[in-house]
Design a protein around this motif. Structure first.
Motif, mmCIF file in Angstrom:
data_model
loop_
_atom_site.group_PDB
_atom_site.id
_atom_site.type_symbol
_atom_site.label_atom_id
_atom_site.label_comp_id
_atom_site.label_asym_id
_atom_site.label_seq_id
_atom_site.Cartn_x
_atom_site.Cartn_y
_atom_site.Cartn_z
ATOM 1 N N ALA A 4 0.908 -1.251 -0.047
ATOM 2 C CA ALA A 4 -0.033 -0.097 -0.104
ATOM 3 C C ALA A 4 0.708 1.221 -0.133
ATOM 4 O O ALA A 4 0.646 2.140 -0.823
ATOM 5 C CB ALA A 4 -1.063 0.023 1.214
ATOM 6 N N ALA A 5 1.947 1.373 0.755
ATOM 7 C CA ALA A 5 2.884 2.609 0.879
ATOM 8 C C ALA A 5 3.404 2.653 -0.601
ATOM 9 O O ALA A 5 3.609 3.744 -0.889
ATOM 10 C CB ALA A 5 3.917 2.288 1.911
ATOM 11 N N GLY A 6 4.105 1.442 -1.036
ATOM 12 C CA GLY A 6 4.571 1.827 -2.321
ATOM 13 C C GLY A 6 3.476 2.229 -3.332
ATOM 14 O O GLY A 6 4.054 3.372 -4.485
ATOM 15 N N ALA A 7 2.397 1.980 -3.525
ATOM 16 C CA ALA A 7 1.533 2.389 -4.251
ATOM 17 C C ALA A 7 1.082 3.993 -3.957
ATOM 18 O O ALA A 7 1.026 4.713 -4.892
ATOM 19 C CB ALA A 7 0.234 1.662 -4.426
ATOM 20 N N LEU A 8 0.937 4.277 -2.807
ATOM 21 C CA LEU A 8 0.943 5.494 -2.316
ATOM 22 C C LEU A 8 1.957 6.698 -2.603
ATOM 23 O O LEU A 8 1.807 7.710 -3.162
ATOM 24 C CB LEU A 8 0.332 5.760 -0.842
ATOM 25 N N PHE A 9 3.058 6.097 -2.621
ATOM 26 C CA PHE A 9 4.422 6.975 -2.747
ATOM 27 C C PHE A 9 4.471 7.111 -4.271
ATOM 28 O O PHE A 9 4.796 8.227 -4.589
ATOM 29 C CB PHE A 9 5.674 6.078 -2.264
ATOM 30 N N ALA A 10 4.272 5.968 -4.990
ATOM 31 C CA ALA A 10 4.311 6.159 -6.319
ATOM 32 C C ALA A 10 3.177 7.216 -7.054
ATOM 33 O O ALA A 10 3.551 8.048 -7.744
ATOM 34 C CB ALA A 10 4.225 5.023 -7.025
ATOM 35 N N GLU A 11 2.065 7.249 -6.388
ATOM 36 C CA GLU A 11 1.022 8.013 -6.833
ATOM 37 C C GLU A 11 1.055 9.643 -6.195
ATOM 38 O O GLU A 11 0.947 10.507 -7.234
ATOM 39 C CB GLU A 11 -0.308 7.606 -6.569
ATOM 40 N N VAL A 57 21.543 1.381 -23.435
ATOM 41 C CA VAL A 57 20.633 0.500 -23.169
ATOM 42 C C VAL A 57 20.313 0.115 -21.621
ATOM 43 O O VAL A 57 19.105 -0.058 -21.414
ATOM 44 C CB VAL A 57 21.416 -1.018 -23.729
ATOM 45 N N VAL A 58 21.238 0.468 -20.759
ATOM 46 C CA VAL A 58 20.735 0.261 -19.296
ATOM 47 C C VAL A 58 19.682 1.381 -18.794
ATOM 48 O O VAL A 58 18.736 0.894 -18.140
ATOM 49 C CB VAL A 58 21.897 0.290 -18.551
ATOM 50 N N ALA A 59 19.880 2.504 -19.356
ATOM 51 C CA ALA A 59 19.084 3.592 -18.964
ATOM 52 C C ALA A 59 17.619 3.294 -19.652
ATOM 53 O O ALA A 59 16.798 3.640 -19.103
ATOM 54 C CB ALA A 59 19.450 4.896 -19.790
ATOM 55 N N SER A 60 17.605 2.503 -20.782
ATOM 56 C CA SER A 60 16.190 2.230 -21.474
ATOM 57 C C SER A 60 15.644 1.042 -20.789
ATOM 58 O O SER A 60 14.438 0.941 -21.066
ATOM 59 C CB SER A 60 16.497 1.739 -22.936
ATOM 60 N N LEU A 61 16.304 0.201 -19.842
ATOM 61 C CA LEU A 61 15.586 -0.868 -19.094
ATOM 62 C C LEU A 61 14.672 -0.126 -18.119
ATOM 63 O O LEU A 61 13.551 -0.812 -17.932
ATOM 64 C CB LEU A 61 16.566 -1.550 -18.612
ATOM 65 N N GLY A 62 15.137 0.810 -17.500
ATOM 66 C CA GLY A 62 14.187 1.184 -16.233
ATOM 67 C C GLY A 62 13.191 2.186 -16.652
ATOM 68 O O GLY A 62 12.003 2.118 -16.020
ATOM 69 N N ASP A 63 13.425 3.248 -17.455
ATOM 70 C CA ASP A 63 12.744 4.411 -17.895
ATOM 71 C C ASP A 63 11.437 3.954 -18.387
ATOM 72 O O ASP A 63 10.257 4.537 -17.802
ATOM 73 C CB ASP A 63 13.513 5.276 -18.824
ATOM 74 N N PRO A 64 11.335 2.927 -19.080
ATOM 75 C CA PRO A 64 9.906 2.806 -19.722
ATOM 76 C C PRO A 64 8.999 1.931 -18.710
ATOM 77 O O PRO A 64 7.727 2.287 -18.560
ATOM 78 C CB PRO A 64 10.139 1.588 -20.671
ATOM 79 N N ILE A 65 9.736 1.267 -17.645
ATOM 80 C CA ILE A 65 8.847 0.852 -16.598
ATOM 81 C C ILE A 65 8.081 1.807 -15.767
ATOM 82 O O ILE A 65 7.115 1.868 -15.222
ATOM 83 C CB ILE A 65 9.711 0.109 -15.737
ATOM 84 N N VAL A 66 8.935 2.913 -15.572
ATOM 85 C CA VAL A 66 8.369 4.220 -14.871
ATOM 86 C C VAL A 66 7.339 4.946 -15.576
ATOM 87 O O VAL A 66 6.232 5.232 -15.146
ATOM 88 C CB VAL A 66 9.471 5.252 -14.386
ATOM 89 N N ALA A 67 7.657 5.270 -17.076
ATOM 90 C CA ALA A 67 6.756 5.783 -17.907
ATOM 91 C C ALA A 67 5.572 5.249 -18.249
ATOM 92 O O ALA A 67 4.445 5.770 -18.482
ATOM 93 C CB ALA A 67 7.431 6.135 -19.263
ATOM 94 N N HIS A 76 3.990 2.576 -16.267
ATOM 95 C CA HIS A 76 3.924 1.449 -15.239
ATOM 96 C C HIS A 76 2.430 0.821 -15.132
ATOM 97 O O HIS A 76 2.408 -0.031 -14.309
ATOM 98 C CB HIS A 76 4.312 2.160 -13.931
ATOM 99 N N HIS A 77 1.690 1.359 -15.940
ATOM 100 C CA HIS A 77 0.119 0.749 -15.903
ATOM 101 C C HIS A 77 0.109 -0.217 -16.930
ATOM 102 O O HIS A 77 -0.990 -1.200 -17.118
ATOM 103 C CB HIS A 77 -0.883 1.697 -16.111
ATOM 104 N N ARG A 82 9.240 -6.069 -10.711
ATOM 105 C CA ARG A 82 8.879 -6.713 -9.500
ATOM 106 C C ARG A 82 8.745 -5.418 -8.724
ATOM 107 O O ARG A 82 7.751 -5.470 -7.729
ATOM 108 C CB ARG A 82 9.573 -7.589 -8.950
ATOM 109 N N HIS A 83 9.428 -4.270 -8.849
ATOM 110 C CA HIS A 83 9.457 -3.356 -7.934
ATOM 111 C C HIS A 83 9.201 -1.934 -8.521
ATOM 112 O O HIS A 83 9.860 -0.991 -8.427
ATOM 113 C CB HIS A 83 10.961 -3.344 -7.360
ATOM 114 N N ARG A 84 8.133 -2.080 -9.358
ATOM 115 C CA ARG A 84 7.661 -0.979 -10.291
ATOM 116 C C ARG A 84 7.516 0.089 -9.499
ATOM 117 O O ARG A 84 7.609 1.434 -9.724
ATOM 118 C CB ARG A 84 6.791 -1.413 -11.389
#
Length: 233
Positions: free
Chosen positions: A11-18, A143-153, A155-156, A92-94
């Protein structure tokens, strides 16, 4: 970890993200979980403790998958394991990644900042491989930068679909097809009869991250029945 702390962290992870870390109160977290504020403080003494409990597993798992990738001798296998492991941990930790990007000041806090920096540097090295020319090092960093950025952009987007698209993009950036994953063989040359405990744990983790049983069966070279049997244990 029993159910209540896990529910609190989810719950905290979802609220922090939002809403952001600083804009989320302990009362809001307790309300989201459906417990009293006193019960929340019984499990976590502060919001900072919740933050550590969310962040440190990301670092622990990233360090573990990169260390495992580094053990291989073939540079293509190292690259594949590093890229796929990095993506799987990030998926797993998006919620945690979205939270950290939303409030970048959280990323500069020691020792988190130094560990994230070390993870990124190692990932860059493993993806680059033995060819240390500047153009290859720059491409590896891209490449490494491209691995995490789309997960954030995005995330739904469902995890399996996003994983496929991210990996396709990574190999396109590297201008190379992904090497085929190693397929363990049974004594008869077909599918292995069983997976090791470590592989079984990977199956469970990937399934929790949203990977379908059919995809996991193909990835580990076993039958779907074997995957279902592992998920039941």
């Amino acid at each position: 970890m029993n159910d209540t702390p896990r529910r609190i962290l989810d719950a905290a992870g979802a609220l922090f993200a939002e809403h952001g870390f600083r804009a989320t109160s302990m009362q809001a977290i307790a309300r989201e979980v459906g417990i009293t504020k006193a019960a929340l403080y019984y499990h976590f003494a502060s919001k900072d403790e919740i933050l550590r409990s969310l962040t440190l597993p990301v670092l622990d798992e990233l360090e573990a998958v990169l260390a495992e990738a580094e053990r291989h001798e073939d540079p293509r296998t190292v690259r594949r394991e590093a890229i796929e492991g990095y993506v799987d941990v990030s998926l797993r930790h998006r919620h945690t990644l979205v939270m950290l990007v939303r409030d970048m000041t959280l990323l500069v806090q020691a020792p988190v900042a130094e560990r994230f920096k070390a993870v990124l540097l190692l990932a860059n090295d493993l993806v680059c491989g033995p060819d240390r020319r500047l153009e290859r090092r720059v491409r590896a960093a891209q490449v490494v930068a491209s691995l995490g950025d789309p997960i954030v952009a995005f995330h739904h987007v469902p995890a399996p679909e996003l994983r496929r698209l991210i990996l396709d993009g990574a190999w396109a950036l590297l201008d190379a097809p992904p090497p085929p994953p190693p397929r363990p063989r049974g004594r008869g040359g077909g599918r292995p009869a069983a997976l090791s405990e470590e592989q079984s744990e990977q199956v469970r983790s990937l399934h929790q991250a949203g990977h379908a049983a059919e995809d996991l069966a193909a990835r580990f070279g076993v039958s779907r029945a074997t995957v279902y049997r592992i998920l039941k244990t």
